[in-house]
Each structure stands twice: as structure tokens, then as C-alpha cells.
Design a protein around this motif. Structure first.
Motif, mmCIF file in Angstrom:
data_model
loop_
_atom_site.group_PDB
_atom_site.id
_atom_site.type_symbol
_atom_site.label_atom_id
_atom_site.label_comp_id
_atom_site.label_asym_id
_atom_site.label_seq_id
_atom_site.Cartn_x
_atom_site.Cartn_y
_atom_site.Cartn_z
ATOM 1 N N PRO A 89 49.054 -116.317 28.812
ATOM 2 C CA PRO A 89 49.052 -115.249 29.832
ATOM 3 C C PRO A 89 48.804 -113.892 29.194
ATOM 4 C CG PRO A 89 51.295 -115.859 29.305
ATOM 5 C CD PRO A 89 50.419 -116.766 28.481
ATOM 6 N N ASP A 90 47.576 -113.648 28.738
ATOM 7 C CA ASP A 90 47.288 -112.418 28.004
ATOM 8 C C ASP A 90 46.964 -111.280 28.961
ATOM 9 O OD1 ASP A 90 46.716 -111.253 25.229
ATOM 10 O OD2 ASP A 90 44.951 -110.662 26.386
ATOM 11 N N GLY A 91 47.832 -110.295 29.016
ATOM 12 C CA GLY A 91 47.677 -109.182 29.949
ATOM 13 C C GLY A 91 46.532 -108.253 29.632
ATOM 14 N N LEU A 92 46.000 -108.302 28.387
ATOM 15 C CA LEU A 92 44.905 -107.391 28.063
ATOM 16 C C LEU A 92 43.659 -107.706 28.870
ATOM 17 C CD1 LEU A 92 44.482 -104.982 26.164
ATOM 18 C CD2 LEU A 92 43.261 -106.518 24.644
ATOM 19 N N ALA A 93 43.556 -108.921 29.411
ATOM 20 C CA ALA A 93 42.416 -109.250 30.274
ATOM 21 C C ALA A 93 42.354 -108.290 31.456
ATOM 22 C CB ALA A 93 42.506 -110.692 30.754
ATOM 23 N N TYR A 94 43.520 -107.874 31.954
ATOM 24 C CA TYR A 94 43.539 -106.919 33.063
ATOM 25 C C TYR A 94 42.925 -105.580 32.636
ATOM 26 C CZ TYR A 94 46.651 -109.934 35.804
ATOM 27 O OH TYR A 94 47.182 -110.966 36.528
ATOM 28 N N ILE A 95 43.250 -105.143 31.424
ATOM 29 C CA ILE A 95 42.676 -103.892 30.921
ATOM 30 C C ILE A 95 41.174 -104.053 30.714
ATOM 31 C CG2 ILE A 95 42.575 -102.396 28.887
ATOM 32 C CD1 ILE A 95 44.820 -101.683 30.685
ATOM 33 N N TYR A 96 40.778 -105.199 30.167
ATOM 34 C CA TYR A 96 39.356 -105.476 29.955
ATOM 35 C C TYR A 96 38.612 -105.442 31.287
ATOM 36 C CZ TYR A 96 35.401 -107.541 27.421
ATOM 37 O OH TYR A 96 34.184 -107.756 26.818
ATOM 38 N N GLY A 97 39.208 -106.086 32.307
ATOM 39 C CA GLY A 97 38.606 -106.074 33.636
ATOM 40 C C GLY A 97 38.602 -104.688 34.253
ATOM 41 N N SER A 98 39.678 -103.928 34.039
ATOM 42 C CA SER A 98 39.750 -102.563 34.572
ATOM 43 C C SER A 98 38.662 -101.696 33.959
ATOM 44 C CB SER A 98 41.128 -101.957 34.290
ATOM 45 O OG SER A 98 42.145 -102.689 34.934
ATOM 46 N N PHE A 99 38.439 -101.886 32.660
ATOM 47 C CA PHE A 99 37.391 -101.130 31.980
ATOM 48 C C PHE A 99 36.022 -101.464 32.570
ATOM 49 C CE2 PHE A 99 34.360 -100.485 28.482
ATOM 50 C CZ PHE A 99 34.646 -99.156 28.158
ATOM 51 N N GLU A 100 35.792 -102.734 32.864
ATOM 52 C CA GLU A 100 34.532 -103.153 33.496
ATOM 53 C C GLU A 100 34.366 -102.518 34.870
ATOM 54 O OE1 GLU A 100 31.212 -105.417 35.067
ATOM 55 O OE2 GLU A 100 31.810 -104.707 33.076
ATOM 56 N N LEU A 101 35.449 -102.489 35.642
ATOM 57 C CA LEU A 101 35.380 -101.911 36.987
ATOM 58 C C LEU A 101 35.088 -100.417 36.938
ATOM 59 C CD1 LEU A 101 38.404 -103.768 38.629
ATOM 60 C CD2 LEU A 101 35.977 -104.228 39.005
#
Length: 645
Positions: free
Chosen positions: A539-551
Motif C-alpha cells: 500500500p504505497d501512498g506515494l502513488a497518490y503523489i505521483y498521480g497528483s503530479f500527473e493531474l
């Protein structure tokens, strides 16, 4: 009227939701803790503090070394100086090396894997400086130490063979140190991933049930022993640790009556946002994140003096070093674990002073009073008689001046109290150390998706039928002054552009982002909420940051560009409305999109360097976003008249 009510209700519900969320966050950030019946302040163990070295231990922490064979060779040379000069001068009983011992990044700084040469450098420095003959070196893994490591038994798990503790302790462990007649306990919490993906999907730590049971057993053994105080240490702040078991890691640490603090690294300075991250967790222990060695060259001196914990963070090469252990800083009072009677019954101000030359003078003043000169007792301990009753209530300021025989000087100060009056921690420290990273990152991610999707949905369904009723001109007159409203309104009427535009961010919530070789030779799948690889869910939360950066960097500007493109095309098809766009405005729009596309292609190239061709080919968040974006911008600039409903 019905449209105004719809918008009002939507805004009202949003404000109510935000208010409830903020109320919960503020309550969560509160550092008020409940004192148990057997708390330190109620203890019968009132030790008299005098001018001796009894009941005193000092030790060091260093974190996030990031020793690299490609970047910044001074990290290595100055780490050698630390192991030689600093340790020789301070003579700590213990050194805690809290993870990210090596950098594990390629020469381009993007790709990641374990380099044996970096581990050999780490080991050779410790061997050459004979660290283990001078102190007890307790090291532990960080996330960089598990980049591209498939498991504890993997040949890539170089921590096992090249660290001090790795051969005997693959994960969490306990070490006890006896100083004179006192026993001190150090418990390492290894939350590093057993299966460690490459950067960037290796940020959140995990403590599984087996590890929780092991740590709990350490605590039980400590409480059954004569150990007076315990220090927990690890790489990850507790906010970035996911616990899998009957209790979370904060509850485990907090329930230990002798556990003074949890010290860690990992966050560095969060890009310069917070230089110092300290807090008192509600569970009743101090959490102290240390700034990195990588860029800041900082380390920490800590001391436990008659059960009272004090510390100072130091820049490498900054001499002399001074630490006031009595009275301790009011910022770090811990009423559930420390006995304030020790401070109130002390007969002397107690100071530790170190330098690479002999200390010449130590002097202090309190509340801008007269300077008082300290007397050296033994080693680095200097004492000054005082009467604590003179400072029994409220906050007071103690200033200190130290000079060595080579003329180096240090001036510092701290606020103290003897009645438990505390100084608050910064909001940023509380936020990043108390609120779980998964919560913060996911909140940002879903907020951005709401910003991208809701305006289009509300516009489509609130105003979608106005043309048929002949009300569209009145609606545009009423809401046309709102920026982008008319452009969004036009976009929401074009099904072939509207649906892909809102489908992409919604897909990021539920669908796989990419499939590729995430760890060594193991194929994995990345979702917003975690990663499946090598038979493990991470459950790596950095994926959310990675996705936020893409958005933020692609989807949000793409939506704005699409809205402007359909607006221009709409008035191209309606020349009688008198808003035909100029050639220059069309050119600027396409130039902006070209720049956006080039930036996304650069990110795609970086993603290829990180995870390879297969991951790039199946990457929705990189490759397919470029393709879909290009198709949409073409359609937005060339759609026919019949598309307009």
C-alpha cells in the motif's frame, strides 16, 4: 432559479464536508495526552540530581547518508570525518544510523538499483575508522536500501553483508547498553518493504503482524528487566508506516512506560518546507525526525540524564557542541514518560560540551541575569549550582556560551519550565508527523480529481438542456462572467470530448496505471492505492503523489486547453455570433499544447529509465495519456457542426 439552488446546495455540502474534515484534523493534531496511573510524573522514583556523572548517557544519530558512487563525493569524505573526528571527540556510547545508508540511484539520478560499490564504501569507512572499537553502531535499512530488492533472501539485499547489524538482524532488533549501574534499551523498528520496488513506488513503510509481535516481545523483555529507559529508532516516521496487525506502531511504542522517544529520518526537509520536524504523539512519546546527511550534513546528539531526554541537531564540522541536559527544553516535556520532580529537585545546571580541542569555558545566564561559570566534573559534563525554586513557575530562558582553547565559540539558548509549562510545536511538524502520509496524499489526489470532474459534470447536467428550452442566452448572461464557464459549458456538450476528459481521472482511481518489471525480474501492477508484485500487496501512498503530479502537470492544463480549443472551434462554426477567434490566439493555444506534450514526453522518458519498456508501453498515466490528449486536442479543434447539440 433551480440552477442557482443546485449550485448553492453543492457549495454548502462542500463547505460542511471541509468543516468536518478540518475539525477532525485539528483534533488529531492536538498534542494533549492522557496521563496513566503509572505515568512518570506519579512515580515514586525521585532521583536526586547533583554534580556527578551517574545516571547519564549520551549517544548520536545519523540518517539518510545516501552514499553514492555517482553524486556528491563529499558525502563519503565527510562521513569518514564523522566516523573519525566526530566520534573520537564525542565518544558516544551508541550511534544510531537510521537508514538510507546508500543512495542506490543511477548516474542519471532517475533509475534505481543496489550498487555493491556503495555498500563496500559504507563498510570500508566503518572498518577503516575502527568505529566498532569506539562505540556501538546500530544501523537499520531505509527505503533506498531496498530499491529493487525482491526479498530478504535476495542477493540484492546487500544490507545483510555490508552493514554492522544486518548479518545478525535482518529486520527489527533490540540492543541493551549498560552504563555504570544503568541499563538502557534501543529498539530498532524496521518498516522497510520486504519486496522493495524501484523509485518512486517505495516510500511508505510496512510493519506486518509478525514484526509487531516481535517488537512487542522486545518491550515485554525490557519491562521485565532493570532497564530504565528505551529509545525506539527507525527510518520511517510513524506517519509513513502502515501497520498490519492488532495494533498500530504508535500504540505499541506509546504503551511502553519507559519509551522516551522514537527517532527517525526519511522526510529530509520535505523540499525545504520544514527544517525541523518534532512532535509529541498522543500516545505519549516524542517523535523526532532528523534532517538528512545527504544534503544538510546534520547529525543529532542525544542524552538521557536521570531519565530526562535532551538532544540537539548539529551541522557537521560545527564546533564546539553544547547540550543542556538540566533543565531540559520546555518544547520537549513529556509528562507521561518523564518525571518533572527530577528537574525540580536538581541541585545543578548540567551541560555537556564537546569540541575537537579542550573546552576552555562554559558559562550560562538565566533570564538575562549574570553569567555563571561552569565547573568541569568529568569528561564533557559541566555543572553550575542553582536553586530551582527561583524558577518554579512559568517559562524561563537559559543562555549558554562555550569556547574551546583554539578560540571556537558557540552561543545558544533554550526555554525551560519546571512546572510543566510547554511550548507548542509548529503546525507543519504536527501535520507531517501526526497525520498519516496515506491520508494526506490521498486527500490531495481525490481533491484534484474532484476539481477536474465536478465542474464538467455539474455544468453538463445543470445546464445541459438549456438550449432546448431557449434559456441558454439568459444562462450565459447570468454566469458568463465566471472564468471558463462558457468554455466548460461548450466542452460539456461535446460527448466525444466530454466523456474521455472525465473518464481519465476517474479511471486513475480504480484502474491499473502500469504493468511492468517493478522489482528485479518480477512483473507488478501499479494502482493508485497500492502495488501488486511478487505475490505481495504494497500500500504505497506515494502513488497518490505521483498521480497528483500527473493531474497538475498534464490533465488540469489539458482540460483548460481543451476548453479553449472547443470555444474557438464553436465560434469558428458560428461566425454570425461575432466572436471568431484570431489566427494568433489559435497559434498560441497549439504552442501551449505542444509545450505540454513535450513535458509529458520527457516524463515518459524518465519513466522508461525507471521501469523499462514494458512499463512504458502499458502506462496509462504516461504513454496513453499522451495519445489520448493528442487525439482530444485534434477533435476539439476540428469537430463538425453536427456535434453541437
Amino acid at each position: 432559479m433551480k440552477y442557482s439552488k443546485l449550485i448553492f446546495y453543492a457549495i454548502f455540502l462542500l463547505l460542511i464536508s471541509l468543516s468536518i474534515f478540518l475539525a477532525n484534523v485539528l483534533n488529531f493534531l492536538s498534542t494533549d495526552i492522557k496521563l496513566s496511573a503509572d505515568s512518570a510524573s506519579d512515580s515514586d522514583d525521585h532521583i536526586k540530581v547533583t554534580d556527578t556523572t551517574n545516571n547519564l548517557i549520551w549517544f548520536l544519530q545519523i540518517s539518510d547518508l545516501h552514499l553514492s558512487i555517482f553524486n556528491d563525493a563529499s558525502r563519503i569524505t565527510e562521513f569518514n570525518e564523522f566516523c573519525h573526528d566526530t566520534i573520537d571527540a564525542i565518544k558516544p556510547s551508541v550511534v544510531l544510523a537510521t537508514g538510507d545508508l546508500t543512495d542506490a540511484k543511477d548516474v542519471d539520478g532517475i533509475g534505481t538499483k543496489q550498487y555493491k560499490e556503495e555498500w563496500q564504501i559504507y563498510k570500508s569507512i566503518l572498518d577503516k575508522t575502527k568505529v566498532e572499537d569506539k562505540t556501538i553502531w546500530l544501523d537499520i535499512r531505509g527505503n533506498h536500501d531496498t530499491f529493487d530488492v525482491a526479498g530478504l533472501d535476495s542477493p540484492q539485499n546487500l544490507f545483510t553483508n555490508y552493514s554492522v547489524q544486518g548479518y545478525n538482524h535482518s529486520r527489527s532488533y533490540m540492543y541493551q547498553v549498560r552504563k555504570e549501574n544503568n541499563l538502557y534499551t534501543f529498539i530498532a523498528i524496521d518498516a522497510s518493504l520486504n519486496t522493495g520496488p524501484r523509485h518512486p513506488f517505495n516510500f511508505i513503510g510496512i510493519v506486518d503482524e509478525q514484526e509487531i509481535i516481535k517488537i512487542s516481545s522486545f518491550i515485554q523483555r525490557t519491562e521485565n528487566s532493570t532497564s530504565k529507559n528505551t529509545i525506539f529508532y527507525g527510518h520511517f516516521p510513524t506517519a509513513s508506516i502502515v501497520s498490519k496487525g492488532w495494533k498500530n506502531i504508535r500504540e505499541i511504542i506509546g504503551k511502553h512506560n519507559r519509551g522516551l522517544a522514537y527517532v527517525c529520518g526519511h522526510y529530509h526537509t520535505l523540499g525545504g518546507l520544514v527544517d525541523r520536524m518534532y512532535t509529541l504523539q498522543k500516545e505519549g512519546f516524542l517523535e523526532l525526525e532528523l534532517v538528512d546527511w545527504k544534503d544538510k550534513r546534520e547529525y543529532r546528539l542525544m542524552a538521557i540524564d536521570h531519565g530526562i531526554l535532551s538532544f540537539t541537531d548539529i551541522h557537521h564540522g560545527d564546533w564546539p557542541i553544547v547540550l543542556i541536559t538540566m533543565p531540559k527544553s520546555a518544547l520537549f516535556h513529556n509528562p507521561s514518560k518523564e518525571n518533572l520532580e527530577v528537574l525540580r529537585n536538581s541541585t545543578h545546571i548540567r551541560i555537556l560540551a564537546f569540541s575537537i580541542a579542550k573546552i576552555d569555558i562554559v558559562e550560562v545566564n538565566i533570564n538575562k541575569g549574570e553569567w555563571m561559570t561552569g565547573r568541569q566534573v568529568e569528561g564533557p559534563l559541566f555543572v553550575i549550582p542553582w536553586n530551582p525554586l527561583d524558577y518554579a513557575t512559568g517559562l524561563h530562558k537559559i543562555e549558554i556560551h562555550v569556547r574551546d582553547f583554539e578560540g571556537r565559540e558557540k552561543f545558544s539558548s533554550q526555554t525551560f519550565s519546571l512546572d510543566g509549562t510547554r511550548v507548542p510545536f509548529s503546525l507543519w511538524s504536527n501535520l507531517f508527523l501526526m497525520v498519516h502520509a496515506n491520508i494526506l496524499f490521498s486527500l490531495l489526489f481525490y481533491l484534484l480529481i474532484a476539481i477536474l470532474v465536478l465542474p464538467l459534470l455539474v455544468t453538463r447536467y445543470a445546464f445541459g438542456s438549456v438550449k432546448a428550452t431557449g434559456e441558454h442566452r439568459r444562462i450565459l448572461r447570468k454566469y458568463g462572467s465566471i472564468p471558463l464557464f462558457e468554455k466548460i459549458w461548450i466542452l460539456s456538450r461535446l460527448d466525444r470530448i466530454f466523456w474521455p476528459t472525465i473518464f481519465y481521472p476517474i479511471y486513475l482511481i480504480v484502474g491499473p496505471w502500469t504493468i511492468g518489471y517493478l522489482v528485479e525480474d518480477h512483473i507488478g501492477v501499479v494502482f493508485a492505492w497500492g502495488i501488486f508484485v511478487n505475490g505481495t500487496f504494497i500500500p504505497d501512498g506515494l502513488a497518490y503523489i505521483y498521480g497528483s503530479f500527473e493531474l497538475v502537470t498534464f490533465q488540469l492544463p489539458l482540460t483548460i486547453i481543451l476548453a479553449n480549443a472547443v470555444y474557438q472551434r464553436f465560434y469558428d462554426l458560428k461566425p454570425t455570433l461575432g466572436k471568431t477567434p484570431s489566427f494568433l490566439s489559435k497559434l498560441c493555444l497549439h504552442l501551449v499544447f505542444t509545450v505540454l506534450l513535450l513535458i509529458q514526453l520527457i516524463f515518459s522518458y524518465m519513466f522508461w529509465l525507471e521501469y523499462g519498456g514494458m512499463a512504458l508501453l502499458f502506462s496509462v498515466i504516461r504513454t496513453w495519456s499522451v495519445i489520448v490528449g493528442t487525439v482530444l486536442i485534434y477533435q476539439a479543434s476540428h469537430f463538425p457542426q453536427e456535434w453541437i447539440k
